[in-house]
Design a protein around this motif. Structure first.
Motif, PDB file in Angstrom:
ATOM      1  N   GLN A  47      19.341  -5.733  17.864  1.00  0.00           N
ATOM      2  CA  GLN A  47      19.436  -5.232  19.228  1.00  0.00           C
ATOM      3  C   GLN A  47      18.593  -6.062  20.189  1.00  0.00           C
ATOM      4  O   GLN A  47      18.995  -6.335  21.321  1.00  0.00           O
ATOM      5  N   ARG A 110      18.025   2.699  22.742  1.00  0.00           N
ATOM      6  CA  ARG A 110      18.778   2.391  21.517  1.00  0.00           C
ATOM      7  C   ARG A 110      17.841   2.190  20.333  1.00  0.00           C
ATOM      8  O   ARG A 110      18.157   2.578  19.207  1.00  0.00           O
ATOM      9  N   HIS A 116      23.483   4.988  21.606  1.00  0.00           N
ATOM     10  CA  HIS A 116      23.945   3.889  22.454  1.00  0.00           C
ATOM     11  C   HIS A 116      24.013   4.336  23.906  1.00  0.00           C
ATOM     12  O   HIS A 116      24.716   5.283  24.245  1.00  0.00           O
ATOM     13  N   VAL A 120      28.755  -0.749  27.202  1.00  0.00           N
ATOM     14  CA  VAL A 120      29.290  -0.946  25.851  1.00  0.00           C
ATOM     15  C   VAL A 120      29.734  -2.385  25.643  1.00  0.00           C
ATOM     16  O   VAL A 120      29.677  -2.912  24.546  1.00  0.00           O
ATOM     17  N   GLY A 123      27.259  -4.562  23.866  1.00  0.00           N
ATOM     18  CA  GLY A 123      26.943  -4.279  22.475  1.00  0.00           C
ATOM     19  C   GLY A 123      28.161  -4.434  21.599  1.00  0.00           C
ATOM     20  O   GLY A 123      29.131  -5.094  21.932  1.00  0.00           O
ATOM     21  N   GLN A 127      31.738   1.533  20.021  1.00  0.00           N
ATOM     22  CA  GLN A 127      30.729   2.577  19.987  1.00  0.00           C
ATOM     23  C   GLN A 127      30.826   3.462  21.221  1.00  0.00           C
ATOM     24  O   GLN A 127      31.124   2.988  22.314  1.00  0.00           O
ATOM     25  N   ALA A 129      29.239   5.488  24.147  1.00  0.00           N
ATOM     26  CA  ALA A 129      28.000   5.391  24.907  1.00  0.00           C
ATOM     27  C   ALA A 129      27.634   6.745  25.503  1.00  0.00           C
ATOM     28  O   ALA A 129      28.490   7.482  25.991  1.00  0.00           O
ATOM     29  N   ASN A 179      25.124   4.172  15.517  1.00  0.00           N
ATOM     30  CA  ASN A 179      25.084   4.968  16.738  1.00  0.00           C
ATOM     31  C   ASN A 179      25.165   6.445  16.373  1.00  0.00           C
ATOM     32  O   ASN A 179      26.183   6.932  15.884  1.00  0.00           O
TER      33      ASN A 179
END
Length: 336
Positions: A47, A110, A116, A120, A123, A127, A129, A179
């Protein structure tokens, strides 16, 4: 000098993260290899690498010092705007670069909550958010992770209901997600249904003594891992270990334990109630579509017993018929 978060986070930096994030004194553990299998820090470093790509090119904001400071402010209940104002003062008046400030705040959330937030597109795609733009983060988290008891179906989780059998019998793809928002999210709109499972059990244990998540949420999430990854089920353990080796999952996920008979009732789940009901309904309604799925499907043992009896009877019957036919042919050969 700023202290950037670098790949290969040193042990001292990891200990500081545990101390600042969760008030955990890792030195008291007495183990030199305490971080050896902790895949949370692999997530931490990934991350940070991603966030540095969007950091300010001259005045670095994504530093471990800033991240730990933001966590302290989030614990104190400060909102996003208050935190941005503080960062702006520390970073020589960066009001015109609000995007960089939001970047480090979203990164911190995060890392600290494994939830999350933010864009988005920056990343890993796919996932879900959590939307947090203003107000207290704790209130936003509580509003999202609340009791989900809309579905009233009464279901019972038999021992056969686990992640391994959901994949093998129902033909569901298991997607291991970092997540927490996507845990137990079941997606059926593609060619093959997908079940998301949050596997970071060590991270969940870090939060057990905290009070940021709603009361009982962390313990219930760990119970879902006990349900889907029962420790004492030999086949589940072998299946998970293969997954863990290939995908570098948290090895402690298979060591959470397993539920007793009275704990395998849907009424014991509040936060993940509806997602479990949907998943169990799909599992019960699914019919094997391949020979492999038929072979592994032992949910209806009584039916399989009668099928086996029928196959034995048919085998004997056809064998008897073949004997009669063979004898008739021999008799005809000698008496044309």
């Amino acid at each position: 000098m700023y202290q950037p978060v670098l790949p290969g986070l040193p042990i001292a930096s990891r200990r500081e993260v545990l101390s600042q994030f969760w008030s955990i004194d890792s030195l008291a553990n007495g183990r030199s290899n305490i971080f050896e299998d902790d895949v949370y820090f692999d997530y931490f470093e990934a991350q940070c690498r991603l966030a540095r790509q969007y950091d300010h090119p001259e005045i670095r904001i994504c530093t471990q010092r800033n991240i730990c400071d933001i966590v302290c402010r989030l614990k104190a209940g400060e909102g996003r705007e208050t935190i941005k104002a503080s960062l702006s003062l520390k970073s020589n008046s960066m009001d015109e670069n609000e995007e960089f400030l939001n970047n480090v705040i979203d990164l911190t959330v995060r890392l600290w909550l494994m939830v999350h937030v933010g864009n988005v597109q920056r990343g890993v795609t796919g996932q879900t958010a959590l939307s947090w733009r203003e107000g207290c983060l704790k209130d936003c988290v509580a509003a999202h992770f609340q009791h989900q008891r809309v579905l009233t179906d009464l279901v019972k989780f038999e021992k056969v209901f686990n992640a391994r059998n959901i994949e093998r019998i129902a033909g569901v793809t298991i997607r291991w997600t970092p997540n927490l928002v996507d845990h137990l999210k079941f997606i059926e709109d593609g060619k093959k249904p997908v079940l998301n499972i949050f596997h970071y059990a060590a991270f969940l244990n870090y939060h057990r003594d905290g009070d940021f998540f709603p009361s009982g949420f962390i313990d219930e999430t760990l119970r879902t891992l006990k349900l889907l990854l029962p420790t004492h089920d030999r086949d589940s353990r072998k299946w998970f270990q293969k997954q863990q080796t290939k995908l570098k999952l948290d090895p402690t996920a298979i060591n959470c334990g397993q539920l007793k008979l009275e704990e395998r009732q849907i009424d014991h789940f509040n936060f993940w109630h509806d997602r479990l009901v949907v998943l169990k309904q799909f599992f019960d309604d699914s019919s094997p579509r391949t020979i492999k799925q038929w072979w592994f499907d032992d949910r209806k043992r009584v039916q399989w017993f009668w099928v086996a009896i029928l196959l034995v009877v048919l085998t004997i019957l056809f064998g008897f018929i073949q004997c009669i036919e063979g004898g008739w042919q021999i008799w005809k050969a000698y008496h044309p």
